[in-house]
Design a protein around this motif. Structure first.
Motif, PDB file in Angstrom:
ATOM      1  N   THR A 363     -32.159  64.293 -64.182  1.00 55.30           N
ATOM      2  CA  THR A 363     -31.639  64.838 -62.930  1.00 55.30           C
ATOM      3  C   THR A 363     -32.518  65.970 -62.421  1.00 55.30           C
ATOM      4  OG1 THR A 363     -29.412  64.291 -63.741  1.00 55.30           O
ATOM      5  CG2 THR A 363     -29.557  65.710 -61.810  1.00 55.30           C
ATOM      6  N   SER A 364     -33.006  66.784 -63.328  1.00 57.02           N
ATOM      7  CA  SER A 364     -33.902  67.877 -62.934  1.00 57.02           C
ATOM      8  C   SER A 364     -35.174  67.330 -62.298  1.00 57.02           C
ATOM      9  CB  SER A 364     -34.250  68.735 -64.155  1.00 57.02           C
ATOM     10  OG  SER A 364     -33.097  69.332 -64.707  1.00 57.02           O
ATOM     11  N   GLU A 365     -35.713  66.262 -62.861  1.00 55.09           N
ATOM     12  CA  GLU A 365     -36.927  65.656 -62.301  1.00 55.09           C
ATOM     13  C   GLU A 365     -36.672  65.106 -60.904  1.00 55.09           C
ATOM     14  OE1 GLU A 365     -38.355  62.763 -65.058  1.00 55.09           O
ATOM     15  OE2 GLU A 365     -39.150  64.255 -66.473  1.00 55.09           O
ATOM     16  N   LYS A 366     -35.527  64.483 -60.696  1.00 55.71           N
ATOM     17  CA  LYS A 366     -35.203  63.924 -59.377  1.00 55.71           C
ATOM     18  C   LYS A 366     -35.044  65.034 -58.338  1.00 55.71           C
ATOM     19  CE  LYS A 366     -32.950  59.862 -61.346  1.00 55.71           C
ATOM     20  NZ  LYS A 366     -31.660  59.194 -61.662  1.00 55.71           N
ATOM     21  N   LEU A 367     -34.416  66.112 -58.728  1.00 55.87           N
ATOM     22  CA  LEU A 367     -34.241  67.234 -57.804  1.00 55.87           C
ATOM     23  C   LEU A 367     -35.578  67.898 -57.480  1.00 55.87           C
ATOM     24  CD1 LEU A 367     -31.029  68.725 -59.404  1.00 55.87           C
ATOM     25  CD2 LEU A 367     -31.208  67.953 -57.032  1.00 55.87           C
ATOM     26  N   ALA A 368     -36.430  68.042 -58.485  1.00 53.27           N
ATOM     27  CA  ALA A 368     -37.744  68.658 -58.260  1.00 53.27           C
ATOM     28  C   ALA A 368     -38.617  67.790 -57.361  1.00 53.27           C
ATOM     29  CB  ALA A 368     -38.431  68.899 -59.604  1.00 53.27           C
ATOM     30  N   ALA A 369     -38.462  66.472 -57.475  1.00 58.54           N
ATOM     31  CA  ALA A 369     -39.233  65.574 -56.611  1.00 58.54           C
ATOM     32  C   ALA A 369     -38.811  65.727 -55.157  1.00 58.54           C
ATOM     33  CB  ALA A 369     -39.037  64.132 -57.074  1.00 58.54           C
ATOM     34  N   PHE A 370     -37.521  65.994 -54.943  1.00 56.80           N
ATOM     35  CA  PHE A 370     -37.024  66.180 -53.574  1.00 56.80           C
ATOM     36  C   PHE A 370     -37.320  67.579 -53.052  1.00 56.80           C
ATOM     37  CE2 PHE A 370     -33.393  67.885 -51.092  1.00 56.80           C
ATOM     38  CZ  PHE A 370     -33.638  67.202 -49.898  1.00 56.80           C
ATOM     39  N   TYR A 371     -37.189  68.588 -53.934  1.00 53.98           N
ATOM     40  CA  TYR A 371     -37.281  69.985 -53.522  1.00 53.98           C
ATOM     41  C   TYR A 371     -38.067  70.737 -54.592  1.00 53.98           C
ATOM     42  CZ  TYR A 371     -35.434  74.234 -51.218  1.00 53.98           C
ATOM     43  OH  TYR A 371     -35.286  75.400 -50.507  1.00 53.98           O
ATOM     44  N   PRO A 372     -39.381  70.782 -54.480  1.00 51.24           N
ATOM     45  CA  PRO A 372     -40.239  71.291 -55.561  1.00 51.24           C
ATOM     46  C   PRO A 372     -39.918  72.704 -56.032  1.00 51.24           C
ATOM     47  CG  PRO A 372     -41.550  70.115 -53.948  1.00 51.24           C
ATOM     48  CD  PRO A 372     -40.175  70.227 -53.359  1.00 51.24           C
ATOM     49  N   SER A 373     -39.379  73.554 -55.156  1.00 52.70           N
ATOM     50  CA  SER A 373     -39.086  74.933 -55.567  1.00 52.70           C
ATOM     51  C   SER A 373     -37.666  75.090 -56.107  1.00 52.70           C
ATOM     52  CB  SER A 373     -39.281  75.891 -54.381  1.00 52.70           C
ATOM     53  OG  SER A 373     -38.399  75.574 -53.319  1.00 52.70           O
ATOM     54  N   VAL A 374     -37.009  73.983 -56.395  1.00 53.12           N
ATOM     55  CA  VAL A 374     -35.620  74.028 -56.839  1.00 53.12           C
ATOM     56  C   VAL A 374     -35.460  74.936 -58.061  1.00 53.12           C
ATOM     57  CG1 VAL A 374     -35.854  71.988 -58.334  1.00 53.12           C
ATOM     58  CG2 VAL A 374     -33.611  72.608 -57.391  1.00 53.12           C
ATOM     59  N   LEU A 392     -29.664  77.092 -57.546  1.00 55.15           N
ATOM     60  CA  LEU A 392     -29.686  78.442 -57.010  1.00 55.15           C
ATOM     61  C   LEU A 392     -30.715  78.570 -55.891  1.00 55.15           C
ATOM     62  CD1 LEU A 392     -29.693  80.390 -60.406  1.00 55.15           C
ATOM     63  CD2 LEU A 392     -27.760  79.317 -59.228  1.00 55.15           C
ATOM     64  N   GLN A 393     -30.395  79.408 -54.947  1.00 55.44           N
ATOM     65  CA  GLN A 393     -31.319  79.682 -53.846  1.00 55.44           C
ATOM     66  C   GLN A 393     -32.616  80.260 -54.387  1.00 55.44           C
ATOM     67  OE1 GLN A 393     -29.794  82.590 -51.118  1.00 55.44           O
ATOM     68  NE2 GLN A 393     -31.812  82.991 -50.224  1.00 55.44           N
ATOM     69  N   PRO A 394     -33.742  79.608 -54.158  1.00 57.54           N
ATOM     70  CA  PRO A 394     -35.019  80.160 -54.636  1.00 57.54           C
ATOM     71  C   PRO A 394     -35.324  81.505 -53.979  1.00 57.54           C
ATOM     72  CG  PRO A 394     -35.248  77.836 -54.059  1.00 57.54           C
ATOM     73  CD  PRO A 394     -33.912  78.280 -53.540  1.00 57.54           C
ATOM     74  N   GLN A 395     -35.804  82.434 -54.755  1.00 54.94           N
ATOM     75  CA  GLN A 395     -36.102  83.760 -54.227  1.00 54.94           C
ATOM     76  C   GLN A 395     -37.133  83.659 -53.106  1.00 54.94           C
ATOM     77  OE1 GLN A 395     -34.405  86.696 -55.194  1.00 54.94           O
ATOM     78  NE2 GLN A 395     -33.168  84.983 -55.968  1.00 54.94           N
ATOM     79  N   GLY A 396     -36.845  84.386 -52.027  1.00 61.29           N
ATOM     80  CA  GLY A 396     -37.756  84.412 -50.895  1.00 61.29           C
ATOM     81  C   GLY A 396     -37.527  83.314 -49.883  1.00 61.29           C
ATOM     82  N   LYS A 408     -27.420  66.795 -49.735  1.00 59.91           N
ATOM     83  CA  LYS A 408     -28.471  66.004 -50.367  1.00 59.91           C
ATOM     84  C   LYS A 408     -28.593  66.351 -51.847  1.00 59.91           C
ATOM     85  CE  LYS A 408     -31.828  63.091 -50.714  1.00 59.91           C
ATOM     86  NZ  LYS A 408     -31.551  61.653 -50.671  1.00 59.91           N
ATOM     87  N   PHE A 409     -28.503  67.641 -52.180  1.00 60.95           N
ATOM     88  CA  PHE A 409     -28.526  68.042 -53.592  1.00 60.95           C
ATOM     89  C   PHE A 409     -27.408  67.355 -54.368  1.00 60.95           C
ATOM     90  CE2 PHE A 409     -30.529  72.310 -52.242  1.00 60.95           C
ATOM     91  CZ  PHE A 409     -31.808  71.857 -52.534  1.00 60.95           C
ATOM     92  N   GLU A 410     -26.202  67.397 -53.806  1.00 64.47           N
ATOM     93  CA  GLU A 410     -25.051  66.793 -54.470  1.00 64.47           C
ATOM     94  C   GLU A 410     -25.238  65.283 -54.612  1.00 64.47           C
ATOM     95  OE1 GLU A 410     -21.574  69.953 -53.072  1.00 64.47           O
ATOM     96  OE2 GLU A 410     -21.872  68.081 -51.959  1.00 64.47           O
ATOM     97  N   GLU A 411     -25.772  64.660 -53.592  1.00 68.37           N
ATOM     98  CA  GLU A 411     -26.001  63.207 -53.657  1.00 68.37           C
ATOM     99  C   GLU A 411     -26.921  62.846 -54.822  1.00 68.37           C
ATOM    100  OE1 GLU A 411     -27.536  62.099 -49.891  1.00 68.37           O
ATOM    101  OE2 GLU A 411     -25.565  62.049 -48.894  1.00 68.37           O
ATOM    102  N   ILE A 412     -27.969  63.644 -55.009  1.00 64.59           N
ATOM    103  CA  ILE A 412     -28.918  63.376 -56.103  1.00 64.59           C
ATOM    104  C   ILE A 412     -28.234  63.541 -57.456  1.00 64.59           C
ATOM    105  CG2 ILE A 412     -31.013  64.210 -57.249  1.00 64.59           C
ATOM    106  CD1 ILE A 412     -32.054  64.968 -54.425  1.00 64.59           C
TER     107      ILE A 412
END
Length: 471
Positions: A363-374, A392-396, A408-412
């Motif tokens: 699941t972490s890999e799928k989320l990172a593929a969608f949103y690299p700074s996850v 969590l909201q990435p800093q900055g 989209k996060f929840e769907e993944i």
């Protein structure tokens, strides 16, 4: 009926001691603690006993006014929040807070729905008994909400969740009828187990006003260990080793990522973690026993076996109550730390214990593929397969831009849960936030059966559009 008319009628029927239209009271009840879900109720009803609950429910039922039961309002799925119509009534159970009986010889406590969980735990401890349900919100959550959401927590591995810890219930039905099912029996094989319909139903089938809780002997010996794992897959291996060595003495087994310590240190505790091992994953484990003088030896032997098997790289056993509390403080401050860090997308899922590591990795890999700074904070009750897979909201980065991706996060995450044969809600319920996901994940036959039960028992009387859409 407009909101003012409904409020006035409720005030006239029940008086200001029970019916509150004070704006401060409404504001506190209309939104959840996380400010994620909000609505607008006509009034907050605060009955003092089950008879007043019955009268309020009957009055609302006769006028087709929906009732939203509410306890400590600590939920995260919006299950205790009204809609924005101003035509629903919040029914607060907070004033039903008596401990009616503690039967130490039968190992039961009969308590009302408004009793705070921590208060119940403290009361039964005075007679050398344990009510084992425990989690971060226990100082504010109430027994009615605990039962209505089938809450779990850190000791589910050994003692089960709320469904396993309730022997009987008192419930007010949709027409105001009071069902007295406060039985203290371990065995009652007389037809359908009606109490289980209401536990986990999130107040959609009836209002739980009291419960008979199952108690246990208070443990005399407790051993708590913070353990550094060799890697993520080692978490399941360590659980197996722990159970082989300590059996049923394993009461809690919490998976903690290194990210967790940084959150705690940066935003709450301001101290470094007690272990400096070069690893990304830890377990906080607790063991308890009645007169277990050998428990320390069992845990030491378990840790030595795990070290020899290269499953762990380090461990610290709490040497005092103060150190044990510090270990648990690390675990329990996560909610506050995440909020101080920024926006959070919460998920509460479960998979089979054996596949927890692979589920987190995939699941972490799928989320990172969608949103690299996850920024992932996946943690929880690995002993029963319940993972709080939070993003969590990435800093900055912009908060609203991050929150706009919530769906989209929840769907993944939910798609991955489905692939692993899991559940999209392990202990937080469905509420209003997960209805669409539930419909997508549940078999049509299961949804149809749940609809029939709701239509038969309550219709739209309680909590419309929670768990199951009602229109």
């Amino acid at each position: 009926m407009n909101t003012n008319n409904l409020s006035e009628q409720l005030l006239e029927a029940f008086g200001p001691l029970i019916c509150s239209t004070d704006q401060d009271v409404l504001d506190a009840a209309n939104a959840d603690a996380w400010k994620v879900h909000a609505g607008s109720a006509a009034a907050v009803m605060r009955p003092r006993n089950v008879e007043e609950v019955s009268a309020i429910v009957k009055w609302c039922h006769e006028r087709n006014v929906a009732v939203v039961p509410q306890g400590g309002n600590t939920g995260v799925a919006g299950g205790a929040i009204p809609d924005a119509s101003g035509q629903q009534v919040i029914l607060s159970l907070s004033r039903l807070n008596r401990i009616r009986e503690i039967d130490a010889e039968n190992y039961t406590a009969t308590v009302e729905a408004g009793c705070v969980l921590a208060t119940v735990r403290a009361a039964v401890s005075e007679v050398d008994r344990l009510f084992p349900l425990s989690f971060g919100a226990e100082g504010s959550c109430q027994i009615g909400g605990v039962m209505s959401t089938n809450a779990g927590g850190i000791n589910t591995l050994r003692y089960g969740n709320a469904r396993d810890l309730a022997l009987g219930l008192e419930v007010v039905l949709a027409d105001g009828t009071i069902w007295n099912g406060l039985r203290k029996l371990r065995k009652d094989n007389t037809g359908y187990d009606l109490r289980q319909l209401f536990i986990g139903a999130e107040g959609t089938l009836g209002v739980i006003t009291a419960a008979v809780l199952k108690l246990y002997p208070a443990p005399k010996t407790t051993v708590t260990a913070l353990i550094a794992l060799a890697d993520l897959p080692s978490s399941v291996k360590l659980l197996s080793i722990a159970r082989q060595h300590a059996g049923e003495a394993v009461s809690a087994f919490e998976l903690i990522p290194r990210r967790f310590f940084k959150l705690a240190n940066d935003h709450v505790l301001g101290t470094v973690g007690p272990l400096n091992a070069d690893t990304d994953w830890f377990v906080l484990a607790e063991f308890d026993a009645g007169q277990g003088s050998l428990l320390n030896d069992l845990v030491q032997n378990m840790l030595e076996a795990a070290l020899e098997s290269e499953v762990i790289v380090d461990a610290a056993i709490a040497s005092s109550v103060e150190q044990r509390n510090k270990f648990w403080e690390l675990r329990e401050c996560v909610s506050e730390a995440q909020i101080r860090n920024g926006a959070v997308v919460y998920t509460d899922v479960s998979v089979a214990v054996s596949v927890v590591p692979e589920f987190i990795r995939a699941t972490s890999e799928k989320l990172a593929a969608f949103y690299p700074s996850v920024d992932i904070n996946a943690f929880g009750h690995v002993g029963d397969g319940n993972i709080h897979f939070n993003l969590l909201q990435p800093q900055g980065e912009d908060m609203q831009a991050f929150l706009n991706l919530r769906k989209k996060f929840e769907e993944i995450v939910y798609a991955s849960v489905h692939d692993f044969g899991g559940s999209i809600s392990a202990e937080h319920g469905i509420g209003q936030s997960k209805i669409a996901a539930l419909i997508e994940q549940k078999a049509p036959l299961e949804m149809a059966m749940m609809r029939r039960i709701r239509e038969t028992l309550a219709g739209d009387s309680f909590n419309p559009n929670k768990v199951i859409p009602t229109h």
